[in-house]
Design a protein around this motif. Structure first.
Motif, PDB file in Angstrom:
ATOM      1  N   LYS A 197      10.880   4.106   9.638  1.00  0.00           N
ATOM      2  CA  LYS A 197      11.759   3.342   8.609  1.00  0.00           C
ATOM      3  C   LYS A 197      10.291   2.642   7.839  1.00  0.00           C
ATOM      4  O   LYS A 197      10.697   1.778   6.761  1.00  0.00           O
ATOM      5  N   LYS A 198       9.037   2.624   8.143  1.00  0.00           N
ATOM      6  CA  LYS A 198       7.886   1.986   7.737  1.00  0.00           C
ATOM      7  C   LYS A 198       7.376   2.932   6.636  1.00  0.00           C
ATOM      8  O   LYS A 198       7.437   4.222   6.949  1.00  0.00           O
ATOM      9  N   THR A 199       6.805   2.362   5.669  1.00  0.00           N
ATOM     10  CA  THR A 199       6.209   3.325   4.669  1.00  0.00           C
ATOM     11  C   THR A 199       5.041   3.558   5.222  1.00  0.00           C
ATOM     12  O   THR A 199       4.329   3.080   6.193  1.00  0.00           O
ATOM     13  N   THR A 200       4.386   4.612   4.619  1.00  0.00           N
ATOM     14  CA  THR A 200       3.047   5.249   4.878  1.00  0.00           C
ATOM     15  C   THR A 200       1.800   4.356   4.480  1.00  0.00           C
ATOM     16  O   THR A 200       0.947   4.168   5.445  1.00  0.00           O
ATOM     17  N   LYS A 201       2.276   3.499   3.548  1.00  0.00           N
ATOM     18  CA  LYS A 201       1.371   2.507   3.060  1.00  0.00           C
ATOM     19  C   LYS A 201       1.119   1.359   4.326  1.00  0.00           C
ATOM     20  O   LYS A 201       0.007   0.776   4.513  1.00  0.00           O
ATOM     21  N   GLN A 202       2.356   0.849   4.785  1.00  0.00           N
ATOM     22  CA  GLN A 202       2.321  -0.282   5.652  1.00  0.00           C
ATOM     23  C   GLN A 202       1.738   0.367   6.937  1.00  0.00           C
ATOM     24  O   GLN A 202       0.945  -0.352   7.759  1.00  0.00           O
ATOM     25  N   LYS A 203       2.150   1.556   7.454  1.00  0.00           N
ATOM     26  CA  LYS A 203       1.349   2.129   8.653  1.00  0.00           C
ATOM     27  C   LYS A 203       0.020   2.146   8.452  1.00  0.00           C
ATOM     28  O   LYS A 203      -0.633   2.061   9.481  1.00  0.00           O
ATOM     29  N   ARG A 204      -0.303   2.731   7.377  1.00  0.00           N
ATOM     30  CA  ARG A 204      -2.093   2.812   7.056  1.00  0.00           C
ATOM     31  C   ARG A 204      -2.678   1.400   7.050  1.00  0.00           C
ATOM     32  O   ARG A 204      -3.834   1.408   7.860  1.00  0.00           O
ATOM     33  N   ASN A 205      -2.034   0.442   6.709  1.00  0.00           N
ATOM     34  CA  ASN A 205      -2.610  -0.897   6.839  1.00  0.00           C
ATOM     35  C   ASN A 205      -2.610  -1.477   8.147  1.00  0.00           C
ATOM     36  O   ASN A 205      -3.200  -2.584   8.460  1.00  0.00           O
ATOM     37  N   LEU A 206      -1.684  -1.055   8.926  1.00  0.00           N
ATOM     38  CA  LEU A 206      -1.679  -1.727  10.414  1.00  0.00           C
ATOM     39  C   LEU A 206      -2.493  -0.722  11.339  1.00  0.00           C
ATOM     40  O   LEU A 206      -2.957  -1.558  12.293  1.00  0.00           O
ATOM     41  N   VAL A 207      -3.301   0.029  10.970  1.00  0.00           N
ATOM     42  CA  VAL A 207      -4.146   0.768  11.536  1.00  0.00           C
ATOM     43  C   VAL A 207      -5.427   0.068  11.863  1.00  0.00           C
ATOM     44  O   VAL A 207      -5.894   0.033  13.105  1.00  0.00           O
ATOM     45  N   ALA A 237       0.430  -6.080  15.021  1.00  0.00           N
ATOM     46  CA  ALA A 237       1.354  -6.008  15.429  1.00  0.00           C
ATOM     47  C   ALA A 237       2.309  -4.857  14.722  1.00  0.00           C
ATOM     48  O   ALA A 237       2.097  -4.554  13.681  1.00  0.00           O
ATOM     49  N   PHE A 238       3.590  -4.605  15.373  1.00  0.00           N
ATOM     50  CA  PHE A 238       4.410  -3.571  14.491  1.00  0.00           C
ATOM     51  C   PHE A 238       3.884  -2.195  14.260  1.00  0.00           C
ATOM     52  O   PHE A 238       4.443  -1.248  13.328  1.00  0.00           O
TER      53      PHE A 238
END
Length: 64
Positions: free
Chosen positions: A35-45, A27-28
């Motif tokens: 506002k989400k960090t690159t690391k957070q977005k990468r881990n959500l992939v 999710a997310f």
């Protein structure tokens, strides 16, 4: 007896692996990404597996 229908929402959201586990998306990761960090977005992939207690419920929706 009529056929048992698969839940349409569940078949769009979940996929089975070769060993019978259920894959899901995180999710997310669909909007408000600035506002989400690159690391957070990468881990959500990456896909995740459905945890054990939830598997019987989802398998019932998918008629497995």
């Amino acid at each position: 007896m009529p056929k048992v229908k698969t839940n349409s929402a569940a078949k769009k959201r979940f996929k089975l692996t070769g060993t019978g586990k259920i894959k899901r998306k995180h999710a997310f990761h669909s909007h408000i990404l600035t506002k989400k960090t690159t690391k957070q977005k990468r881990n959500l992939v990456h896909d995740a597996l459905v945890c054990g207690p939830d598997q019987p419920r989802i398998k019932a929706l998918l008629n497995i």
